[in-house]
Design an enzyme around this catalytic site. Structure first.
Site, PDB file in Angstrom:
ATOM      1  N   GLY A   1     -73.713  48.220  -4.993  1.00 27.90           N
ATOM      2  CA  GLY A   1     -74.638  47.109  -4.766  1.00 27.90           C
ATOM      3  C   GLY A   1     -74.662  46.047  -5.842  1.00 27.90           C
ATOM      4  O   GLY A   1     -74.836  44.872  -5.557  1.00 27.90           O
TER       5      GLY A   1
ATOM      6  N   ASP B   1     -86.201  50.067  -6.490  1.00 23.68           N
ATOM      7  CA  ASP B   1     -87.054  50.294  -5.327  1.00 23.68           C
ATOM      8  C   ASP B   1     -88.045  51.405  -5.695  1.00 23.68           C
ATOM      9  O   ASP B   1     -89.056  51.143  -6.342  1.00 23.68           O
ATOM     10  CB  ASP B   1     -86.124  50.650  -4.157  1.00 23.68           C
ATOM     11  CG  ASP B   1     -86.812  50.784  -2.822  1.00 23.68           C
ATOM     12  OD1 ASP B   1     -87.619  49.909  -2.483  1.00 23.68           O
ATOM     13  OD2 ASP B   1     -86.540  51.764  -2.111  1.00 23.68           O
TER      14      ASP B   1
ATOM     15  N   LYS C   1     -88.773  45.598  -6.523  1.00 24.17           N
ATOM     16  CA  LYS C   1     -89.703  45.765  -5.397  1.00 24.17           C
ATOM     17  C   LYS C   1     -90.832  46.686  -5.866  1.00 24.17           C
ATOM     18  O   LYS C   1     -90.846  47.879  -5.557  1.00 24.17           O
ATOM     19  CB  LYS C   1     -88.934  46.452  -4.262  1.00 24.17           C
ATOM     20  CG  LYS C   1     -89.103  45.824  -2.880  1.00 24.17           C
ATOM     21  CD  LYS C   1     -88.560  46.749  -1.810  1.00 24.17           C
ATOM     22  CE  LYS C   1     -87.190  46.392  -1.303  1.00 24.17           C
ATOM     23  NZ  LYS C   1     -86.738  47.286  -0.201  1.00 24.17           N
TER      24      LYS C   1
ATOM     25  N   PHE D   1     -86.609  44.646   3.520  1.00 27.61           N
ATOM     26  CA  PHE D   1     -85.268  45.145   3.242  1.00 27.61           C
ATOM     27  C   PHE D   1     -84.334  43.952   3.048  1.00 27.61           C
ATOM     28  O   PHE D   1     -84.204  43.097   3.915  1.00 27.61           O
ATOM     29  CB  PHE D   1     -84.765  46.072   4.343  1.00 27.61           C
ATOM     30  CG  PHE D   1     -83.673  46.960   3.835  1.00 27.61           C
ATOM     31  CD1 PHE D   1     -83.967  48.106   3.119  1.00 27.61           C
ATOM     32  CD2 PHE D   1     -82.335  46.605   4.015  1.00 27.61           C
ATOM     33  CE1 PHE D   1     -82.956  48.909   2.596  1.00 27.61           C
ATOM     34  CE2 PHE D   1     -81.325  47.401   3.492  1.00 27.61           C
ATOM     35  CZ  PHE D   1     -81.636  48.551   2.791  1.00 27.61           C
TER      36      PHE D   1
ATOM     37  N   ASP E   1     -76.477  46.055   0.738  1.00 26.71           N
ATOM     38  CA  ASP E   1     -76.061  46.382   2.099  1.00 26.71           C
ATOM     39  C   ASP E   1     -77.158  47.033   2.922  1.00 26.71           C
ATOM     40  O   ASP E   1     -78.153  47.542   2.389  1.00 26.71           O
ATOM     41  CB  ASP E   1     -74.900  47.371   2.055  1.00 26.71           C
ATOM     42  CG  ASP E   1     -75.359  48.784   1.667  1.00 26.71           C
ATOM     43  OD1 ASP E   1     -76.072  48.915   0.645  1.00 26.71           O
ATOM     44  OD2 ASP E   1     -75.040  49.746   2.386  1.00 26.71           O
TER      45      ASP E   1
ATOM     46  N   ARG F   1     -72.802  42.986   2.761  1.00 25.17           N
ATOM     47  CA  ARG F   1     -72.645  42.841   1.304  1.00 25.17           C
ATOM     48  C   ARG F   1     -72.034  41.493   0.933  1.00 25.17           C
ATOM     49  O   ARG F   1     -72.256  40.985  -0.166  1.00 25.17           O
ATOM     50  CB  ARG F   1     -71.733  43.945   0.752  1.00 25.17           C
ATOM     51  CG  ARG F   1     -72.369  45.326   0.720  1.00 25.17           C
ATOM     52  CD  ARG F   1     -71.548  46.215  -0.211  1.00 25.17           C
ATOM     53  NE  ARG F   1     -71.768  47.635   0.023  1.00 25.17           N
ATOM     54  CZ  ARG F   1     -72.726  48.358  -0.553  1.00 25.17           C
ATOM     55  NH1 ARG F   1     -73.576  47.787  -1.378  1.00 25.17           N
ATOM     56  NH2 ARG F   1     -72.841  49.651  -0.301  1.00 25.17           N
TER      57      ARG F   1
HETATM   58  P1  IMP Z   1     -84.339  53.611  -5.871  1.00 24.70           P
HETATM   59  O1  IMP Z   1     -83.719  54.805  -6.511  1.00 24.70           O
HETATM   60  O2  IMP Z   1     -85.289  53.977  -4.770  1.00 24.70           O
HETATM   61  O3  IMP Z   1     -84.965  52.648  -6.853  1.00 24.70           O
HETATM   62  O4  IMP Z   1     -83.203  52.911  -5.068  1.00 24.70           O
HETATM   63  C1  IMP Z   1     -82.388  51.994  -5.589  1.00 24.70           C
HETATM   64  C2  IMP Z   1     -81.211  51.782  -4.647  1.00 24.70           C
HETATM   65  O5  IMP Z   1     -81.623  51.758  -3.279  1.00 24.70           O
HETATM   66  C3  IMP Z   1     -80.611  50.439  -4.901  1.00 24.70           C
HETATM   67  O6  IMP Z   1     -79.609  50.513  -5.865  1.00 24.70           O
HETATM   68  C4  IMP Z   1     -80.060  50.074  -3.543  1.00 24.70           C
HETATM   69  O7  IMP Z   1     -78.764  50.595  -3.376  1.00 24.70           O
HETATM   70  C5  IMP Z   1     -80.963  50.748  -2.554  1.00 24.70           C
HETATM   71  N1  IMP Z   1     -81.986  49.819  -1.995  1.00 24.70           N
HETATM   72  C6  IMP Z   1     -83.323  49.835  -2.193  1.00 24.70           C
HETATM   73  N2  IMP Z   1     -83.949  48.829  -1.568  1.00 24.70           N
HETATM   74  C7  IMP Z   1     -82.964  48.122  -0.950  1.00 24.70           C
HETATM   75  C8  IMP Z   1     -82.959  46.914  -0.146  1.00 24.70           C
HETATM   76  O8  IMP Z   1     -83.981  46.259   0.126  1.00 24.70           O
HETATM   77  N3  IMP Z   1     -81.741  46.512   0.298  1.00 24.70           N
HETATM   78  C9  IMP Z   1     -80.588  47.172   0.013  1.00 24.70           C
HETATM   79  N4  IMP Z   1     -80.551  48.278  -0.743  1.00 24.70           N
HETATM   80  C10 IMP Z   1     -81.720  48.753  -1.213  1.00 24.70           C
HETATM   81 MG    MG Z   2     -77.540  50.483  -5.723  1.00 23.17          MG
END
Ligand code: IMP
Ligand code: MG
Length: 184
Positions: free
Chosen positions: A48, A107, A135, A156, A163, A169
């Site tokens: 990403g 996230d 976020k 999202f 993606d 992407r």
């Molecule tokens: P976390 O471990 O929940 O903070 O997730 C982080 C990963 O989730 C990021 O590196 C993204 O790959 C994916 N992710 C979280 N939210 C989104 C979004 O809104 N769009 C795309 N990918 C997301």
């Molecule tokens: Mg990621």
């Protein structure tokens, strides 16, 4: 013909807005790390962060060692599994290094918390985080984001490397994915 734009609710940040913010972040990073003795070890979290990472790093003016990692807490949907796997590790030894982790989006915070703890355990001199998007409404574990591109609402987001199930992407901007795409 259907285009990828048909799946986008609206553009959140344009190419120009992203480029301007990336420029500000790389200037701040270059300033903050100007006195370190070894090159800054930048770590792009694939897939990403790839667009953000290459745009950011090429504007950093201090010496950098360029590395990548693949970490996954995600399945092919919008729900995090809460478990983190390292699928590709660094080529550089993190011991004694100043590390800047570069991520697309924070996230729940699970992935970043895991990686920060991982590098501290490995004896990094310092570990900081640069994330294009934050976020905060979705956070489950606390993570300090040292350099943040944009704070975004609970939508999202796709494009500029991000993606949905490997789609979108290559959009040059950041857009909100239509809910109809993933709530079917
Ligand atoms: P976390 O471990 O929940 O903070 O997730 C982080 C990963 O989730 C990021 O590196 C993204 O790959 C994916 N992710 C979280 N939210 C989104 C979004 O809104 N769009 C795309 N990918 C997301
Ligand atoms: Mg990621």
């Amino acid at each position: 013909m259907r285009t990828k734009e048909d799946f986008i609710e609206r553009v959140l940040y344009t190419e120009e807005q992203i480029a301007a913010r990336v420029k500000e972040l790389s200037a701040k990073i270059s300033e903050d790390y100007k006195d370190i003795s070894k090159p800054l070890l930048t770590v792009g979290i694939l897939n990403g962060a790839v667009m953000f990472y290459t745009d950011l790093v090429r504007r950093i003016t201090i010496p950098v060692h360029f590395d990548f990692m693949i970490a996954s807490s995600y399945d092919a949907n919008t729900h995090t599994s809460g478990k983190v796997n390292i699928l590709k590790n660094l080529d550089n030894d993190p011991r004694g290094r100043d590390i800047l982790l570069v991520e697309d989006i924070i996230d729940s915070g699970t992935t970043m918390k895991y990686l920060m703890d991982y590098f501290k355990d490995k004896g990094a001199a310092s570990v900081k985080v640069c994330a294009l998007l934050d976020k905060p409404s979705r956070r489950k574990v606390e993570v300090q984001i040292d350099y943040r591109g944009f704070e975004i609402p609970d939508e999202f987001i796709v494009g500029y490397g991000l993606d949905f199930a490997q789609h979108y992407r290559n959009l040059p901007y950041l857009g909100i994915l239509k809910r109809s795409v993933y709530s079917k």
